[in-house]
Design an enzyme around this catalytic site. Structure first.
Site, PDB file in Angstrom:
ATOM      1  N   ASP A 207      30.504  52.621  46.958  1.00  0.00           N
ATOM      2  CA  ASP A 207      30.601  52.761  48.403  1.00  0.00           C
ATOM      3  C   ASP A 207      31.437  51.654  49.021  1.00  0.00           C
ATOM      4  O   ASP A 207      31.340  50.487  48.634  1.00  0.00           O
ATOM      5  CB  ASP A 207      29.203  52.758  49.031  1.00  0.00           C
ATOM      6  CG  ASP A 207      28.383  53.962  48.616  1.00  0.00           C
ATOM      7  OD1 ASP A 207      28.990  55.029  48.431  1.00  0.00           O
ATOM      8  OD2 ASP A 207      27.156  53.838  48.472  1.00  0.00           O
TER       9      ASP A 207
ATOM     10  N   GLU B  79      24.577  66.199  52.691  1.00  0.00           N
ATOM     11  CA  GLU B  79      24.427  65.162  51.667  1.00  0.00           C
ATOM     12  C   GLU B  79      23.687  64.007  52.310  1.00  0.00           C
ATOM     13  O   GLU B  79      24.150  63.430  53.291  1.00  0.00           O
ATOM     14  CB  GLU B  79      25.792  64.662  51.184  1.00  0.00           C
ATOM     15  CG  GLU B  79      26.321  65.337  49.955  1.00  0.00           C
ATOM     16  CD  GLU B  79      27.636  64.720  49.508  1.00  0.00           C
ATOM     17  OE1 GLU B  79      27.834  63.512  49.714  1.00  0.00           O
ATOM     18  OE2 GLU B  79      28.467  65.460  48.966  1.00  0.00           O
TER      19      GLU B  79
END
EC number: 4.2.1.20
Length: 265
Positions: free
Chosen positions: A60, A49
């Site tokens: 995030d 990824e």
């Protein structure tokens, strides 16, 4: 079948689990990031990824936000991440690559969605995870990407109930990414006992492999979580070492330990 489909088909023949490693593209710089990326398959990573840096990454935590800022400061962008994929593909045509990020830098880029999809396919990208694009907007990117041969991977969370789940998985392909904890990346540890029934529920609805991420930072946790799913993802723990400026061999050794944990499930 895509490289992602091939990977899960190969693993399922032996009851194996997928180990997915996340890293931010161009963190801390293009060359170091590419060196790490090239070393991941040898460390046991089944799927890579690769994060696309963005100024406002709402899903995030601090560790990956900082990685994005480092990447942007080093000239990182969607275009440079695609350059990384092209460079990687010169030596590795087998390992699946999933780009993970947000819709804005894709949409706002010159040429927009159409150019992004064309360049992603040509570069050798296999799948996309776009965390802020809901199923109601599938026509924007998901459907064109799938028509071009890319897998479009969606996130399911602990709050994705049975009413919402069919919409989430309807146009998903490759695998479903189950977020084990509510919140942002780098949060509390995943609990395999709590994850197991959710994985079974999602797998039944999607008829796809389910990979679990968020809250996995040790080989033991990777083993426990992969044991109740089709694989696991580790991101923040790897990105943390990159942010600390650890030598590339040390980073890859840590990744190898995580991969061994997942593969021993």
């Amino acid at each position: 079948m895509s490289r992602i489909d091939d990977t899960f088909a190969r693993l399922s023949e032996t009851g194996g689990k997928a180990f997915v490693a996340y890293m931010m593209g161009c963190d801390p710089d293009f060359d170091t990031s590419l060196q790490i990326m090239r070393g991941l398959p040898g460390a046991g990573v089944d799927i890579i990824e690769l994060g696309m840096p963005f100024t406002d990454p709402m899903a995030d935590g601090a560790t990956i936000q900082a990685a994005g800022q480092r990447a942007l400061a080093a000239g990182g962008s969607v275009s440079r991440v695609l350059d990384m994929v092209r460079a990687f593909r010169r030596d590795d045509d087998a390992t699946p690559i999933v780009l993970m990020g947000y819709y804005n830098p894709i949409y706002a880029r010159q040429g927009g969605v159409d150019r992004f999809i064309t360049e992603a396919v040509e570069a050798g990208v296999d799948g996309l995870i776009v965390v802020d694009l809901p199923p109601e907007e599938d026509a924007e990117l998901c459907l064109p990407a799938r028509e071009a041969g890319l897998n479009f991977i969606r996130l399911a969370t602990p709050t994705t109930d049975d009413r919402r789940l069919p919409a989430v998985v309807r146009n998903t392909s490759g695998f479903v990414y189950y977020v084990s904890v509510t919140g942002i990346t780098g949060g509390p540890a995943a609990n395999a006992a709590e994850v197991a029934p959710e994985v079974a529920r999602i797998r039944a609805a999607a008829k796809l492999p389910v990979v679990v991420g968020f809250g996995i930072s040790t080989p033991e946790a990777a083993q426990a979580v992969a044991g109740v799913a089709d694989g696991c993802v580790v991101g923040s723990a790897i990105v943390k070492l990159i942010g600390e400026g650890r030598p590339v061999p040390e980073i890859l050794s840590f990744v190898a330990d995580l991969a061994q944990g997942a593969h021993s499930a």
